[in-house]
Write a protein that holds these residues in place. Structure first.
Motif, mmCIF file in Angstrom:
data_model
loop_
_atom_site.group_PDB
_atom_site.id
_atom_site.type_symbol
_atom_site.label_atom_id
_atom_site.label_comp_id
_atom_site.label_asym_id
_atom_site.label_seq_id
_atom_site.Cartn_x
_atom_site.Cartn_y
_atom_site.Cartn_z
ATOM 1 N N LEU D 108 10.914 2.746 19.257
ATOM 2 C CA LEU D 108 11.121 4.203 19.267
ATOM 3 C C LEU D 108 11.238 4.774 17.860
ATOM 4 C CD1 LEU D 108 13.523 4.401 22.301
ATOM 5 C CD2 LEU D 108 11.395 5.690 22.104
ATOM 6 N N MET D 109 11.762 3.996 16.941
ATOM 7 C CA MET D 109 11.951 4.494 15.580
ATOM 8 C C MET D 109 10.688 4.345 14.731
ATOM 9 S SD MET D 109 15.037 5.713 15.364
ATOM 10 C CE MET D 109 14.741 6.303 17.047
ATOM 11 N N GLY D 110 9.937 3.254 14.946
ATOM 12 C CA GLY D 110 8.736 3.032 14.142
ATOM 13 C C GLY D 110 9.009 2.442 12.770
ATOM 14 N N THR D 111 10.238 2.066 12.525
ATOM 15 C CA THR D 111 10.614 1.481 11.233
ATOM 16 C C THR D 111 11.215 0.103 11.466
ATOM 17 O OG1 THR D 111 12.753 2.584 11.395
ATOM 18 C CG2 THR D 111 11.024 3.727 10.133
ATOM 19 N N ASP D 156 17.176 1.394 7.516
ATOM 20 C CA ASP D 156 15.765 1.806 7.532
ATOM 21 C C ASP D 156 15.382 2.456 8.862
ATOM 22 O OD1 ASP D 156 13.139 2.183 6.802
ATOM 23 O OD2 ASP D 156 12.530 0.142 7.336
ATOM 24 N N PRO D 158 14.091 6.477 10.565
ATOM 25 C CA PRO D 158 13.662 7.826 10.179
ATOM 26 C C PRO D 158 14.894 8.690 9.929
ATOM 27 C CG PRO D 158 12.555 7.087 12.195
ATOM 28 C CD PRO D 158 13.636 6.091 11.904
ATOM 29 N N ALA D 159 14.764 9.701 9.084
ATOM 30 C CA ALA D 159 15.873 10.641 8.923
ATOM 31 C C ALA D 159 16.273 11.135 10.307
ATOM 32 C CB ALA D 159 15.444 11.817 8.051
ATOM 33 N N ASP D 161 17.575 13.266 13.466
ATOM 34 C CA ASP D 161 17.576 14.700 13.769
ATOM 35 C C ASP D 161 18.942 15.295 13.452
ATOM 36 O OD1 ASP D 161 14.964 14.557 14.621
ATOM 37 O OD2 ASP D 161 15.497 14.187 16.700
#
Lengths: 240, 240, 240, 240
Positions: D108-111, D156, D158-159, D161
């Motif tokens: 879900l995060m992609g990182t 690590d 995503p910023a 929300d």
């Protein structure tokens, strides 16, 4: 939950077209559907003493709904400051349409809040861009308004915390029409539609979105933070 | 690229401890390392006419660096408004340390900008939380300052557009120490360290971050948006 | 700064209409204007060994531009993973048009990246909603494309870190057309226009935006973070 | 509102220290306080068929709570994909502690979701940085945990929300400990504390935050968006 609907309430008394749409004022129409949705609702208007926004009224306000347009400058500085402070302390705020230029909203945003506009019976279509947001509950993929004033980008606001709706206008423009901001402990929802010469606030989908916005803006918060000089929580080592 | 470093310049003239660290003023120290980094740099201080921030000076300012603390209230309202307007029109702004309570920053943020603080020689460690950001160029995983004033959460600012640094303090607190905001066409970087009684602005890593911040804040923008009443770009259908 | 332009390069070889617009392929057109803008540019295509994305090529890539459409599934899983890893390690990524459905973009976003679409010669008008962003340098208030494929909301992406452009489409839709994301140390710019049957990449304003995007995505970063088991930086007290 | 608490449930069966703290498993402790808070709660564990996450179970899940650590790789790919899809379709997800490395969260995060860590009885203090957020309802300015595993930046992801909590650790690190993400129609709350060898989930403040998180993640959404090829809503002009 206690809601106060504030309205400038001038157009309705000066313009027969507006009066025909909102005979008792925009605030009355909004207060009615919020009451029907189960909120305890009161109203306040510009020409009341203290614009109807006494401490007593604000003490009983979980969420304030704001509609103003032609008389923003008549709102007393001290009252605008007081409303801003209440928002920072946790009161929800729903800013409607031309309220983008209200003292309260501009103070909270820190920007000019300027935009493009046109009164030309544009069709408006508000697209949901955040279908996870509770403000969109029960709303379809878009809401269509046959005729509205156009507001166009660039809309000079800070990047919203959440972008919920983007409008398409017949005349060729787009606009970030539904946007949320958190400031202090307060939650703010800016919602674009509602020019006084159109029956927008009689539209059931618009009513639903405003109702959802009120629910969202009133959600509970943590205890009030404390500020200022503080003792350490851990021992601080002696340094040279 | 033209930088103006603004300083209240009072502590340095009143407190021998501060004077010993910054004999020519904090602005002079900052201006020197920015000049060495290749920027064309000038300074301005509170006690100059118009606080040194004449239109002529602002016209030659791509990025304004701001340090103030004990005399925020002496900054004239009109000049604070003028600086705010320049930022919205595209001038970059670096707000340092106690500048969080400056009129300019509070006007741009719309919040109280309040926080916790303590002068007790806390060790501070600024951790990079966004290693993709150009403001962190050449910076390691953290920057450590042996002694600094503590600033603690809650920091009453809008959620930053980007959070770049978070500070750890010896006494048990954390703080969002490096944060960016875009307002209008302007870019703002708030950077926490720099209490006047510590040699923080002589620290090379701190200098590097401020230099990076200046570069970031001055980046080019689109043409100035236009606002107000607009003709349609597409034909609008006649409606009933 | 070294740029690699990756293209599926199938439509141009199979469809004479596309071939007429991009005789040497979309990658060639994009590489040319990036070269003219002063970047060191190479290209890579799907049918090359390892899709042209060998370690040697990626080692020389500061920013990767990606155009794909009909053959997303032919991109080998291992190479998509490798490109994703490179982005997280700091390589910039520009995802164009139908690249929204590429393996690389979907892996980085974590969402379906789905949207509405229509090939019907819609007029598109891309409005700048963030005039402070360097990607909009030299761009006016909007860019107009006479004919393009329509992409409509809801676009199933995470809320972008920055929303730069919003498109208006003649057929009644809107779309978040220019959006930035940071992932790991990498910076990503998704830019909507560029259906293969239209000469979009010959448009100078579109070229300028892509060029700006490449510059933005390649900006310097901090040193590579370290992860895993760490010794304490401060003494930890013994507890019961 | 129906909650499913998923737990790897291995440490409790293999390590007597963990068993002593959570005799029936972490899932049982969490399910109990969620039940007491008024939610309809069920549990599921790794070693059940389909990890207990059958379609039937997921159909009855408004919010899924996830705790995993040492056996992330044993979660079947297809089930991880299925959970991810459910989140994008609107199921809330609470990811606890070492769940940062679960397949579901990483997808879900992609990182990489990587971080620093240390098992050394660090004191942890979670500071509220967003006191407007409903997840902080009833929480004071911070929550203190006498002993916990340390997680340190860079984290690590995503910023987020919304950033709700930032942790201070005795050993000198900070961490973004409470963060929200919206993906598709789903809402995700990552909450750091809860190493298996500490009684963290017996802490009433931690219980309150998780309970608040569940309420937040389950909030209603708009109707499901549609995707794909669409007819225009407005007439499109013929072009040359």
């Amino acid at each position: 939950m206690k809601i106060t609907v504030w309205n400038e309430f001038r157009h309705e008394q000066e313009n027969p077209i507006v009066e025909a749409i909102y005979p008792k004022g925009i605030h009355h129409t909004i207060a009615r559907f919020l009451t029907e949705a189960g909120f305890k609702t009161q109203t306040a208007t510009l020409d009341q003493p203290e614009h109807g926004l006494t401490n007593e009224v604000l003490d009983k306000t979980d969420v304030l709904v704001w509609w103003g347009h032609k008389a923003h400058e008549e709102v007393e500085e001290a009252i605008a400051e007081q409303v801003k402070t209440r928002v920072l302390e946790g009161m929800g705020l729903i800013v409607l349409h031309s309220g983008h230029f209200s003292k309260v909203f501009k103070k909270l945003m820190g920007t000019t809040c300027d935009l493009k506009w046109r009164e030309a019976d544009d069709k408006e279509r508000l697209w949901v861009v955040d279908p996870s947001h509770s403000i969109t509950e029960g709303v379809g993929e878009y809401v269509e308004l046959e005729k509205e004033e156009m507001y166009g980008e660039h809309f000079d606001i800070p990047a919203p915390d959440e972008l919920v709706f983007v409008s398409w206008f017949e005349g060729g423009e787009v606009f970030r029409s539904g946007a949320t901001f958190k400031r202090g402990q307060g939650k703010i929802f800016y919602f674009r539609p509602g020019h006084e010469t159109y029956p927008t606030y009689h539209n059931q989908e618009i009513q639903r979105i405003i109702t959802n916005g009120v629910k969202w803006a009133a959600s509970p918060k943590s205890k009030k933070p404390t500020y200022g000089n503080k003792q350490p929580l851990e021992e601080i080592s002696k340094k040279g």
